[in-house]
Write a protein that holds these residues in place. Sequence first.
Motif, mmCIF file in Angstrom:
data_model
loop_
_atom_site.group_PDB
_atom_site.id
_atom_site.type_symbol
_atom_site.label_atom_id
_atom_site.label_comp_id
_atom_site.label_asym_id
_atom_site.label_seq_id
_atom_site.Cartn_x
_atom_site.Cartn_y
_atom_site.Cartn_z
ATOM 1 N N ALA A 197 11.741 13.431 2.575
ATOM 2 C CA ALA A 197 11.851 12.662 3.818
ATOM 3 C C ALA A 197 10.649 12.883 4.737
ATOM 4 O O ALA A 197 10.092 11.927 5.298
ATOM 5 C CB ALA A 197 13.145 13.028 4.545
ATOM 6 N N GLU A 198 10.252 14.128 4.907
ATOM 7 C CA GLU A 198 9.128 14.422 5.802
ATOM 8 C C GLU A 198 7.833 13.851 5.250
ATOM 9 O O GLU A 198 7.022 13.284 5.997
ATOM 10 C CB GLU A 198 8.999 15.931 6.005
ATOM 11 N N ALA A 199 7.630 13.989 3.957
ATOM 12 C CA ALA A 199 6.405 13.468 3.342
ATOM 13 C C ALA A 199 6.368 11.947 3.425
ATOM 14 O O ALA A 199 5.307 11.347 3.644
ATOM 15 C CB ALA A 199 6.319 13.919 1.886
ATOM 16 N N THR A 200 7.526 11.312 3.241
ATOM 17 C CA THR A 200 7.594 9.855 3.326
ATOM 18 C C THR A 200 7.284 9.380 4.736
ATOM 19 O O THR A 200 6.548 8.398 4.929
ATOM 20 C CB THR A 200 8.993 9.368 2.910
ATOM 21 N N ALA A 201 7.834 10.078 5.735
ATOM 22 C CA ALA A 201 7.564 9.724 7.133
ATOM 23 C C ALA A 201 6.078 9.913 7.449
ATOM 24 O O ALA A 201 5.477 9.105 8.172
ATOM 25 C CB ALA A 201 8.424 10.579 8.061
ATOM 26 N N PHE A 202 5.493 10.964 6.901
ATOM 27 C CA PHE A 202 4.065 11.209 7.119
ATOM 28 C C PHE A 202 3.240 10.079 6.523
ATOM 29 O O PHE A 202 2.303 9.568 7.149
ATOM 30 C CB PHE A 202 3.662 12.542 6.489
ATOM 31 N N LEU A 203 3.582 9.667 5.303
ATOM 32 C CA LEU A 203 2.865 8.578 4.650
ATOM 33 C C LEU A 203 2.992 7.293 5.460
ATOM 34 O O LEU A 203 2.000 6.570 5.643
ATOM 35 C CB LEU A 203 3.419 8.366 3.238
ATOM 36 N N ASP A 204 4.174 7.014 5.960
ATOM 37 C CA ASP A 204 4.383 5.811 6.767
ATOM 38 C C ASP A 204 3.488 5.816 8.005
ATOM 39 O O ASP A 204 2.917 4.781 8.374
ATOM 40 C CB ASP A 204 5.854 5.699 7.198
ATOM 41 N N ALA A 206 0.997 16.682 2.212
ATOM 42 C CA ALA A 206 2.341 16.637 2.791
ATOM 43 C C ALA A 206 3.401 16.581 1.701
ATOM 44 O O ALA A 206 4.463 17.212 1.796
ATOM 45 C CB ALA A 206 2.468 15.424 3.716
ATOM 46 N N TRP A 207 3.126 15.837 0.635
ATOM 47 C CA TRP A 207 4.071 15.684 -0.467
ATOM 48 C C TRP A 207 4.326 17.021 -1.165
ATOM 49 O O TRP A 207 5.473 17.386 -1.441
ATOM 50 C CB TRP A 207 3.512 14.672 -1.465
ATOM 51 N N VAL A 245 0.836 -1.203 0.000
ATOM 52 C CA VAL A 245 0.000 0.000 0.000
ATOM 53 C C VAL A 245 0.869 1.251 0.000
ATOM 54 O O VAL A 245 0.618 2.210 -0.746
ATOM 55 C CB VAL A 245 -0.960 -0.002 1.200
ATOM 56 N N THR A 246 1.895 1.248 0.845
ATOM 57 C CA THR A 246 2.808 2.394 0.902
ATOM 58 C C THR A 246 3.473 2.617 -0.449
ATOM 59 O O THR A 246 3.551 3.753 -0.948
ATOM 60 C CB THR A 246 3.889 2.168 1.974
ATOM 61 N N PHE A 247 3.954 1.547 -1.048
ATOM 62 C CA PHE A 247 4.605 1.623 -2.355
ATOM 63 C C PHE A 247 3.647 2.184 -3.397
ATOM 64 O O PHE A 247 4.008 3.055 -4.199
ATOM 65 C CB PHE A 247 5.086 0.236 -2.770
ATOM 66 N N ALA A 248 2.411 1.697 -3.393
ATOM 67 C CA ALA A 248 1.430 2.118 -4.394
ATOM 68 C C ALA A 248 1.092 3.597 -4.270
ATOM 69 O O ALA A 248 1.034 4.317 -5.270
ATOM 70 C CB ALA A 248 0.168 1.270 -4.266
ATOM 71 N N VAL A 249 0.866 4.051 -3.046
ATOM 72 C CA VAL A 249 0.557 5.470 -2.839
ATOM 73 C C VAL A 249 1.736 6.333 -3.274
ATOM 74 O O VAL A 249 1.564 7.372 -3.917
ATOM 75 C CB VAL A 249 0.193 5.752 -1.366
ATOM 76 N N ARG A 250 2.928 5.882 -2.935
ATOM 77 C CA ARG A 250 4.110 6.666 -3.307
ATOM 78 C C ARG A 250 4.272 6.730 -4.825
ATOM 79 O O ARG A 250 4.682 7.770 -5.362
ATOM 80 C CB ARG A 250 5.359 6.072 -2.667
ATOM 81 N N GLN A 251 3.947 5.651 -5.526
ATOM 82 C CA GLN A 251 4.039 5.674 -6.990
ATOM 83 C C GLN A 251 3.112 6.735 -7.574
ATOM 84 O O GLN A 251 3.456 7.424 -8.526
ATOM 85 C CB GLN A 251 3.694 4.302 -7.573
#
Length: 220
Positions: free
Chosen positions: A173-180, A163-164, A88-94
């Motif tokens: 980095a901040e956006a990735t941490a927020f997504l996590d 956030a992105w 799910v994390t990977f998909a949202v990030r894509q």
Amino acid sequence: MTTNRTRADTARLALLEAILPHAAFDGWNEASLAAAAKDSGMSTGEVQLYLTGGVLDLIGFWSLELDRQAREAIEDADLAAMKIRERVTFAVRQRLEAIGPDEEAARKARARLLLPDAAGLGAKLVWTTSDMIWRALGDPSTDFNFYTKRMTLSAVYTSSLTAWLADMSEDKAEATAFLDRRIENVMQFEKVKAQVRKAASGLPDPAGILAKLRYGLGRP
């Protein structure tokens, strides 16, 4: 993956590519659309033919294009090697990364979708993106979970997009941490929901009890 495009979609793609730099500076408006039409060599009549809803149609088309790009990346990945949370994390990030260098145009598009005449479109596009992600991940749900998963992911995607676009760093980095963190919240919610379903599985069916009370406890 080869995409077969209609003549209308080819024209919309040309307008989209032309409008992005204008929208980044001037926003998604009729002036930007007129400039894009001029740059792509289209007449006013052609623009009206391909975009009956004006610039909002083009924002919607862009969102679907980004969905398409993200889905290709998701389906090409080795999802079997990932845990559900990682998938799910990977998909949202894509989907977020698909925006690429057009973040300013994306910020302006988000602002345009917040206007009253576009509220329905904004919600529809977010739902479509969430549905795309679950389908790309092979989600088999067809019951009430089908809707709850998409509602939950819509909230995750919307806040993660904010956030992105607010994170101006190169590595996000901040956006990735927020997504996590948001995905972790979703996983905890799903865990609790599963526990509730398991605990309730041995309880009497309230609908059945009410039916018996209505028609008499002696009835089978």
